[in-house]
Design an enzyme around this catalytic site. Structure first.
Site, short mmCIF file in Angstrom:
data_model
loop_
_atom_site.label_atom_id
_atom_site.label_comp_id
_atom_site.label_asym_id
_atom_site.label_seq_id
_atom_site.Cartn_x
_atom_site.Cartn_y
_atom_site.Cartn_z
N ARG A 56 13.26 4.53 12.53
CA ARG A 56 12.04 5.32 12.44
C ARG A 56 11.18 5.10 13.69
O ARG A 56 11.71 4.73 14.73
CB ARG A 56 11.32 4.95 11.13
CG ARG A 56 12.19 5.28 9.90
CD ARG A 56 11.46 5.09 8.61
NE ARG A 56 10.30 5.97 8.51
CZ ARG A 56 9.33 5.81 7.61
NH1 ARG A 56 9.38 4.82 6.73
NH2 ARG A 56 8.32 6.65 7.58
N GLU A 91 12.58 -9.55 1.64
CA GLU A 91 11.79 -8.35 1.95
C GLU A 91 12.66 -7.10 1.78
O GLU A 91 13.82 -7.08 2.19
CB GLU A 91 11.26 -8.44 3.39
CG GLU A 91 10.41 -7.25 3.79
CD GLU A 91 9.57 -7.51 5.03
OE1 GLU A 91 8.90 -8.56 5.12
OE2 GLU A 91 9.57 -6.64 5.93
N HIS A 148 12.72 -2.77 2.16
CA HIS A 148 12.13 -1.49 2.55
C HIS A 148 13.03 -0.38 2.02
O HIS A 148 14.26 -0.46 2.15
CB HIS A 148 12.03 -1.37 4.08
CG HIS A 148 11.08 -2.37 4.65
ND1 HIS A 148 9.72 -2.23 4.58
CD2 HIS A 148 11.31 -3.55 5.25
CE1 HIS A 148 9.15 -3.28 5.13
NE2 HIS A 148 10.09 -4.10 5.54
N ARG A 182 4.83 10.93 -2.34
CA ARG A 182 4.65 10.85 -0.88
C ARG A 182 6.01 10.93 -0.17
O ARG A 182 6.97 10.27 -0.57
CB ARG A 182 3.91 9.57 -0.48
CG ARG A 182 4.74 8.31 -0.59
CD ARG A 182 3.96 7.05 -0.24
NE ARG A 182 3.91 6.77 1.17
CZ ARG A 182 4.26 5.58 1.72
NH1 ARG A 182 4.69 4.59 0.97
NH2 ARG A 182 4.15 5.40 3.00
N TYR A 184 11.29 8.48 1.07
CA TYR A 184 11.20 7.40 0.09
C TYR A 184 11.83 7.72 -1.27
O TYR A 184 11.89 6.86 -2.14
CB TYR A 184 9.73 6.99 -0.12
CG TYR A 184 9.08 6.51 1.16
CD1 TYR A 184 9.56 5.39 1.82
CD2 TYR A 184 7.98 7.18 1.71
CE1 TYR A 184 8.98 4.95 3.01
CE2 TYR A 184 7.39 6.75 2.89
CZ TYR A 184 7.90 5.63 3.53
OH TYR A 184 7.33 5.19 4.70
N ALA A 194 3.26 -0.78 4.84
CA ALA A 194 2.73 -0.76 6.21
C ALA A 194 2.25 -2.15 6.67
O ALA A 194 2.29 -2.46 7.86
CB ALA A 194 1.60 0.25 6.32
N PRO A 221 0.79 -1.22 0.00
CA PRO A 221 0.00 0.00 0.00
C PRO A 221 0.83 1.28 0.00
O PRO A 221 1.86 1.37 0.66
CB PRO A 221 -0.82 -0.10 1.29
CG PRO A 221 -0.13 -1.13 2.12
CD PRO A 221 0.51 -2.07 1.16
N ASN A 222 0.31 2.23 -0.74
CA ASN A 222 0.87 3.59 -0.85
C ASN A 222 2.15 3.66 -1.68
O ASN A 222 2.64 4.76 -1.96
CB ASN A 222 1.11 4.22 0.53
CG ASN A 222 -0.18 4.40 1.31
OD1 ASN A 222 -1.12 4.99 0.78
ND2 ASN A 222 -0.26 3.87 2.50
N ASN A 230 7.98 -5.70 -0.93
CA ASN A 230 7.93 -4.60 0.03
C ASN A 230 6.47 -4.52 0.47
O ASN A 230 5.64 -3.91 -0.22
CB ASN A 230 8.36 -3.28 -0.62
CG ASN A 230 8.37 -2.14 0.39
OD1 ASN A 230 7.83 -2.26 1.48
ND2 ASN A 230 8.97 -1.02 0.01
#
Ligand code: DQA
Length: 151
Positions: free
Chosen positions: A105, A96, A98, A17, A22, A75, A9-10, A72
């Site tokens: 964070r 995975e 990111h 964003r 990012y 969230a 998502p996103n 990825n």
């Protein structure tokens, strides 16, 4: 080798964003860079969804279509046991990725439940994390299957 790159998502809004976190490349631009980088070396297929169920469904079908997954989960990494179970339920390996370093964070990002299904995690190296993950799969795939990656 067929590699399935899944983004959660996103991530369709990359380039717009939180570019300070990012980066300023869109997902399309990142995917083109990945495709060009591995031209003649691997077949790379891309999927992005903001929907947990859709992600679970494509993972469930990935076994028959691809040799490995780079994911990825965005969230969903932090709380989707359902995506974890989907990844655990297939026989192909996953890595995975990111874009940001989730360990520096907010506390709620420091745990990835989905990472439990991955052979490894790359976090904080931006879009090049996808390249590194795919490179690893291409180089080490045979040993991954022998459970022998660090021999
Ligand atoms: C992310 C990190 C997640 O915490 C966040 O929800 C994302 C992107 C990353 O690539 O750094 O959407 O997975």
């Amino acid at each position: 080798m067929k590699i399935f790159v899944v983004n959660g998502p996103n991530l369709n809004r990359l380039g717009k964003r939180e570019v300070n976190i990012y980066g300023d490349l869109s997902l399309d631009e990142i995917n083109k860079k990945i495709t060009n980088y591995f031209k003649n070396q691997a077949e790379i297929y891309f999927f992005q969804s903001n929907d947990e169920g859709e992600i679970i469904s494509v993972i469930g079908e990935a076994d028959e279509k691809y040799d490995a997954i780079v994911i990825n989960p965005a969230a969903y990494s932090h709380y989707s046991i359902a995506i974890l179970d989907a990844l655990k339920g297939i026989s192909i390996p996953s890595i995975e990725v990111h874009l940001s370093n989730i360990y520096k964070r907010e506390d709620f990002r420091k745990i990835s439940v989905t990472a439990n299904a991955a052979i490894g995690v790359i976090s904080g190296l931006g879009w090049k994390g996808y390249i590194l993950a795919i490179e690893f799969l291409l180089n080490e795939y045979k040993d991954i299957h022998k459970n022998n990656i660090f021999a």
